[in-house]
Design a protein around this motif. Structure first.
Motif, PDB file in Angstrom:
ATOM      1  N   VAL A 148      13.268   8.842 -57.609  1.00 50.73           N
ATOM      2  CA  VAL A 148      11.880   8.156 -57.176  1.00 50.73           C
ATOM      3  C   VAL A 148      11.009   8.276 -58.110  1.00 50.73           C
ATOM      4  N   ASP A 149      10.141   7.017 -58.169  1.00 43.59           N
ATOM      5  CA  ASP A 149       9.039   6.952 -58.864  1.00 43.59           C
ATOM      6  C   ASP A 149       9.671   6.760 -60.537  1.00 43.59           C
ATOM      7  N   HIS A 150      10.601   6.504 -60.669  1.00 45.71           N
ATOM      8  CA  HIS A 150      11.095   6.257 -62.115  1.00 45.71           C
ATOM      9  C   HIS A 150      11.073   4.452 -62.520  1.00 45.71           C
ATOM     10  N   GLY A 151      10.645   3.771 -61.275  1.00 48.27           N
ATOM     11  CA  GLY A 151      10.139   2.282 -61.632  1.00 48.27           C
ATOM     12  C   GLY A 151      11.045   1.471 -61.110  1.00 48.27           C
ATOM     13  N   LYS A 152      12.129   1.706 -60.149  1.00 46.26           N
ATOM     14  CA  LYS A 152      13.201   0.898 -59.658  1.00 46.26           C
ATOM     15  C   LYS A 152      12.432  -0.228 -58.988  1.00 46.26           C
ATOM     16  N   THR A 153      11.529  -0.148 -58.183  1.00 44.90           N
ATOM     17  CA  THR A 153      10.661  -1.199 -57.524  1.00 44.90           C
ATOM     18  C   THR A 153       9.791  -1.846 -58.297  1.00 44.90           C
ATOM     19  N   SER A 154       9.232  -1.198 -59.331  1.00 49.00           N
ATOM     20  CA  SER A 154       8.532  -2.418 -60.331  1.00 49.00           C
ATOM     21  C   SER A 154       9.344  -2.939 -61.406  1.00 49.00           C
ATOM     22  N   LEU A 155      10.687  -2.538 -61.494  1.00 52.68           N
ATOM     23  CA  LEU A 155      11.677  -3.250 -62.466  1.00 52.68           C
ATOM     24  C   LEU A 155      12.127  -4.694 -61.679  1.00 52.68           C
ATOM     25  N   ILE A 161      16.194   2.718 -69.859  1.00 57.19           N
ATOM     26  CA  ILE A 161      14.900   3.670 -70.056  1.00 57.19           C
ATOM     27  C   ILE A 161      13.596   3.185 -70.149  1.00 57.19           C
ATOM     28  N   ASN A 162      13.152   3.674 -68.735  1.00 53.12           N
ATOM     29  CA  ASN A 162      11.992   2.902 -68.200  1.00 53.12           C
ATOM     30  C   ASN A 162      10.598   3.584 -68.798  1.00 53.12           C
ATOM     31  N   LYS A 163       9.515   3.071 -68.662  1.00 51.14           N
ATOM     32  CA  LYS A 163       8.064   3.535 -69.104  1.00 51.14           C
ATOM     33  C   LYS A 163       8.117   3.925 -70.302  1.00 51.14           C
ATOM     34  N   ILE A 164       8.576   3.111 -71.462  1.00 49.67           N
ATOM     35  CA  ILE A 164       8.620   3.489 -72.797  1.00 49.67           C
ATOM     36  C   ILE A 164       7.142   3.424 -73.411  1.00 49.67           C
ATOM     37  N   ASP A 165       6.416   2.436 -72.586  1.00 49.12           N
ATOM     38  CA  ASP A 165       4.912   2.350 -72.951  1.00 49.12           C
ATOM     39  C   ASP A 165       4.310   3.629 -73.020  1.00 49.12           C
ATOM     40  N   LYS A 166       4.672   4.583 -72.111  1.00 50.27           N
ATOM     41  CA  LYS A 166       3.903   5.766 -71.911  1.00 50.27           C
ATOM     42  C   LYS A 166       3.947   6.731 -73.496  1.00 50.27           C
ATOM     43  N   SER A 182       9.640  -1.424 -70.363  1.00 56.82           N
ATOM     44  CA  SER A 182       8.715  -1.115 -69.627  1.00 56.82           C
ATOM     45  C   SER A 182       8.424  -1.941 -68.445  1.00 56.82           C
ATOM     46  N   ALA A 183       8.558  -1.931 -67.267  1.00 58.39           N
ATOM     47  CA  ALA A 183       8.725  -2.609 -66.111  1.00 58.39           C
ATOM     48  C   ALA A 183       7.051  -3.043 -66.039  1.00 58.39           C
ATOM     49  N   LEU A 184       6.346  -2.216 -66.561  1.00 51.59           N
ATOM     50  CA  LEU A 184       4.803  -2.460 -66.382  1.00 51.59           C
ATOM     51  C   LEU A 184       4.328  -3.409 -67.406  1.00 51.59           C
ATOM     52  N   LYS A 185       4.886  -3.289 -68.699  1.00 47.77           N
ATOM     53  CA  LYS A 185       4.289  -4.179 -69.701  1.00 47.77           C
ATOM     54  C   LYS A 185       5.397  -5.074 -69.958  1.00 47.77           C
TER      55      LYS A 185
HETATM   56  P1  GDP Z   1      10.481   3.611 -57.700  1.00 43.51           P
HETATM   57  O1  GDP Z   1      10.102   4.807 -56.792  1.00 43.51           O
HETATM   58  O2  GDP Z   1      11.475   4.026 -58.471  1.00 43.51           O
HETATM   59  O3  GDP Z   1      10.662   2.397 -57.023  1.00 43.51           O
HETATM   60  O4  GDP Z   1       9.290   3.491 -58.500  1.00 43.51           O
HETATM   61  P2  GDP Z   1       8.033   2.409 -58.550  1.00 43.51           P
HETATM   62  O5  GDP Z   1       8.682   1.257 -58.914  1.00 43.51           O
HETATM   63  O6  GDP Z   1       7.476   2.390 -57.252  1.00 43.51           O
HETATM   64  O7  GDP Z   1       7.065   3.138 -59.743  1.00 43.51           O
HETATM   65  C1  GDP Z   1       6.615   4.360 -59.495  1.00 43.51           C
HETATM   66  C2  GDP Z   1       5.255   4.354 -60.468  1.00 43.51           C
HETATM   67  O8  GDP Z   1       5.591   4.114 -61.893  1.00 43.51           O
HETATM   68  C3  GDP Z   1       4.291   3.318 -60.264  1.00 43.51           C
HETATM   69  O9  GDP Z   1       2.842   3.936 -60.175  1.00 43.51           O
HETATM   70  C4  GDP Z   1       4.647   2.338 -61.266  1.00 43.51           C
HETATM   71  O10 GDP Z   1       3.180   1.709 -61.294  1.00 43.51           O
HETATM   72  C5  GDP Z   1       4.830   3.374 -62.401  1.00 43.51           C
HETATM   73  N1  GDP Z   1       5.642   2.438 -63.358  1.00 43.51           N
HETATM   74  C6  GDP Z   1       6.780   1.810 -62.978  1.00 43.51           C
HETATM   75  N2  GDP Z   1       7.380   1.046 -64.300  1.00 43.51           N
HETATM   76  C7  GDP Z   1       6.366   1.829 -65.304  1.00 43.51           C
HETATM   77  C8  GDP Z   1       6.375   1.408 -66.537  1.00 43.51           C
HETATM   78  O11 GDP Z   1       7.472   0.647 -67.255  1.00 43.51           O
HETATM   79  N3  GDP Z   1       5.253   2.078 -67.489  1.00 43.51           N
HETATM   80  C9  GDP Z   1       4.258   2.939 -66.731  1.00 43.51           C
HETATM   81  N4  GDP Z   1       3.421   3.388 -67.421  1.00 43.51           N
HETATM   82  N5  GDP Z   1       4.415   3.067 -65.388  1.00 43.51           N
HETATM   83  C10 GDP Z   1       5.324   2.335 -64.696  1.00 43.51           C
END
Ligand code: GDP
Length: 681
Positions: free
Chosen positions: A192-199, A289-294, A326-329
């Motif tokens: 959870v929160d690793h970025g599945k939905t964002s991706l 491997i997500n969030k590499i922008d962090k 990076s799903a975000l970037k």
């Molecule tokens: P899920 O629970 O796996 O579906 O995760 P979400 O997609 O809801 O993402 C959880 C949090 O991580 C959110 O606040 C996103 O904005 C953040 N997030 C997701 N992908 C990235 C990324 O690539 N970089 C950064 N910095 N934050 C991200």
């Protein structure tokens, strides 16, 4: 497409508008009134129905009956595969008032099928000069006349010896020459929160091509993207829970799973679950491997952790593809998609578009305006408008199809997700959808399934592996692998149990721990067990909330232990066929501790609320804190308002003292049970 108003069509066909509207209702076609307009294809459909109804002659049936009476039950029913149906003589145009009858049926069964008293049926038979007793069997023709007499329509049950056989050559392997590559179907998993939905969102947004951009993307449960002329389908519900729930229903949809691991957080419990769930389903994993922008991203640490769980990254000499993203970037997405296509290519995913469709329901709902709406992922063949279909116990005809861009489509080929309108009912996610010859057959299969379902629920037969019958199954050669899921209070115990159990493997059976984790036994664990035919072992932990109910429904054997040795011994004995559980526990109820009172001279009394079931003075109790058992013992005192009582039931409060235990805390759950001796078999 030309349109026609309801009343015009009624006039053309020589029936009343009212009758027309009732036919349309039967067909699940939503119209407001007789001024509404209909599409040409719907008008045609209605015409067919009316034609069919007109073909009917009550007289013919009566004549048939007389013949039957003269030469009773000569198996001449085969050639009466009646094409023509009989109009409901009692009006009300109820096409739904059909009764499906087998070749032979007892008076009693017939009566219950048509909701009449057996005496009424016997009387009607008598009127026709047939003397029958309640348990006597009558043949289809006689039964159908009785049915007619009650204003219903009889229809002969097709001999569905083996349903699958009737469904176009579904099992038949396709000729290799007819196979063409199909797009891969991908599920995104991870903690959870690793970025599945964002991706999922990022991929969707960046890959809608210019000409598609006009269409509004619809969330239908899956979406399709284009990458340099190749397609990939993503399932819109991320996570291994949905994935395994589908698998437990026998559906295999996913070709590739993308495991999202946040580079700043690393491998977490659900990451491990996702790995094990994918492995159990034998689905290849690509790691994103997500969030590499962090700034605190540490991909190497993630790779290290993955290696510990058997996923060795390619650049470390293994074969697990890891893609930094990076799903975000929106970085690294192209690379990820390329890797998906690569894995898909290696897997040689193929299907035959030129055959009747088979697919899986991935989502279904009841829509107010449109009726049952199901998203189907076509897996083989091509689904077309007008096809007669069955999905679970729902049936119907494909009335319309809508793709993930909200566009109406006329057909859907392999790997294509589409919303289908026209089903009689809302099927379950994971149900297979088949095309069959015609809608009559579709209905019969669906009815048969409903019946079977009811029977199955009735019998609750144990086909899943249970320790009790493990030996039988080993002897019959039915099990070669004993899959086990271990949940324990601490990681050390998981490891210890895993090693000890896997060491029990012998020539006949391989003991395989397919998942192990810390914490209560969850619904997801049960679904994994159901999907993988596994048993669940809990060490110092209990099934949480709904998990027990799900286990019962799915017939998953859940065993809990407080001593590791006992767990090992049970499995060992079961494999030798000498397992004899001496006691069986029955859960009486669950209580929540809402207050704790220290009473000098007495000890600690837990002020409890009975959540479900009951508690009695001679109950055994298990104290559970966060899913972990911290004490097991007996009820010492049970009071309501200072009065000693024998039992307290759900919805009431009570005070409980436990024998030799004072460390009770607010929020603890008390599981109350009794032990019953099980007779030796
Ligand atoms: P899920 O629970 O796996 O579906 O995760 P979400 O997609 O809801 O993402 C959880 C949090 O991580 C959110 O606040 C996103 O904005 C953040 N997030 C997701 N992908 C990235 C990324 O690539 N970089 C950064 N910095 N934050 C991200």
């Amino acid at each position: 497409m030309s349109k026609i108003r309801v009343y015009e069509l009624a006039k053309n066909l020589g029936i009343s508008s009212k009758k027309m509207i009732s036919i349309l209702e039967e067909l699940d076609i939503d119209i407001k009134n007789h001024m509404s307009t209909l599409d040409e294809d719907i008008a045609k459909l209605v015409e067919d129905v009316v034609d069919e109804e007109k073909n009917d002659k009550q007289k013919r049936i009566k004549k048939d009956f007389k013949k039957v009476k003269q030469e009773p039950s000569k198996g001449k029913t085969e050639n009466k595969n009646k094409k023509d149906k009989k109009t409901d003589s009692k009006g009300s145009g109820g096409m739904d008032r059909r009764v499906i009858l087998p070749d032979k049926i007892s008076v009693k069964e017939l009566a219950s099928k048509i909701n009449k008293e057996p005496a009424q049926v016997i009387k009607k038979l008598f009127d026709y000069g047939v003397m029958a007793t309640i348990n006597q069997e009558i043949d289809f023709d006689s039964a159908s006349i009785i049915v007619e007499e009650f204003g219903l329509k009889a229809e002969k049950e097709k001999n569905i010896v083996d349903e699958e056989e009737n469904m176009f050559d579904i099992k038949q392997p396709d000729n290799p020459e007819s196979l063409v590559p199909r797009p891969p179907i991908v599920t995104i998993m991870g903690h959870v929160d690793h970025g599945k939905t964002s991706l999922l969102d990022a991929i969707r947004e960046t890959n809608v091509t210019a000409q598609e951009a006009g269409g509004i993307t619809q969330h239908i449960g899956a979406y399709k993207i284009n990458v340099d002329g190749k397609q990939i389908v993503f399932l819109d519900t991320p996570g291994h829970e949905a994935f395994t729930a589908m698998r437990a229903r026998g559906a295999k949809v996913t070709d590739i799973s993308v495991l999202v691991v946040a580079a700043d957080d690393g491998v977490m419990p659900q990451t491990i679950e996702a790995i094990n769930h994918s492995k159990a389903a034998k689905v290849p994993i690509i790691v994103a491997i997500n969030k590499i922008d962090k700034p605190n991203a540490n991909p190497d640490r993630v790779k290290q952790q993955l290696s510990e769980h058997g996923l060795i990254p390619e650049d470390w000499g293994g074969d697990t593809i890891c893609v930094p993203v990076s799903a975000l970037k929106k970085q690294g997405l192209d690379n990820l998609l390329e890797m998906i296509l690569l894995v898909a290519e290696v897997a040689e995913l193929k299907a035959n578009p030129n055959r009747p469709a088979v697919g899986t329901i991935i989502e279904a709902k009841l829509d107010r305006g449109r009726g049952p709406v199901a998203t189907v992922l076509v897996q083989n063949g091509t689904l077309k408008i007008g096809d007669a279909i069955v999905a679970g116990s729902a049936y119907g005809r494909v009335r319309a199809m809508i793709d993930d861009k909200g566009e109406r489509v006329k057909q859907a080929g392999p790997s294509m997700p589409v919303e289908v309108l026209g089903l009689s009912d809302v099927p379950h996610a994971g149900d297979l959808l088949y095309t069959v010859e015609d809608d009559k057959l579709a209905r019969q299969i669906a009815d048969k399934r409903k019946e079977k379902q009811r029977e199955a629920e009735f019998k609750a037969s144990h086909q899943k592996v249970s320790l009790e019958e493990l030996f039988n199954q080993i002897e019959k050669g039915e099990v070669k692998e004993l899959n086990i899921i271990i949940k324990a209070d601490v990681q050390g115990s998981v490891e210890a149990l895993k090693q000890a159990l896997e060491r029990l493997s012998n020539d006949e059976v391989e003991v395989k721990v397919i998942h192990g984790g810390v914490g209560a036994i969850t619904e997801t664990d049960i679904m994994l067990a159901a999907a993988s035919n596994a048993i669940v072992i809990g060490f110092n932990v209990r099934p949480e909330g709904n998990a027990r109910k799900v286990a019962e429904k799915e017939q998953v054997d859940v065993r809990t232990y407080r001593v590791i040795y006992n767990a090992i011994e049970d499995i060992q004995l079961a494999m030798k066929g000498v397992l004899e559980p001496k006691f069986e526990e029955t859960i009486q109820g669950r209580l929540e501790v809402r207050a704790v009172f220290k009473i000098s001279g007495v000890g600690v009394i837990a002020g409890c609320y009975v959540l479900e079931g009951k508690v009695t003075r001679n109950s055994q109790v298990r104290v559970i804190r966060d899913g972990v058992i911290i004490f097991e013992g007996k009820v010492e005192s049970l009071k309501r308002f200072k009065e000693d009582v024998k039992e307290v039931t759900a919805g009431y409060e009570c005070g409980i003292g436990l024998e030799k235990f004072n460390d009770i805390k607010e929020g603890d759950i008390l599981e109350v049970f009794v032990l019953k001796e099980v007779r030796e078999s």
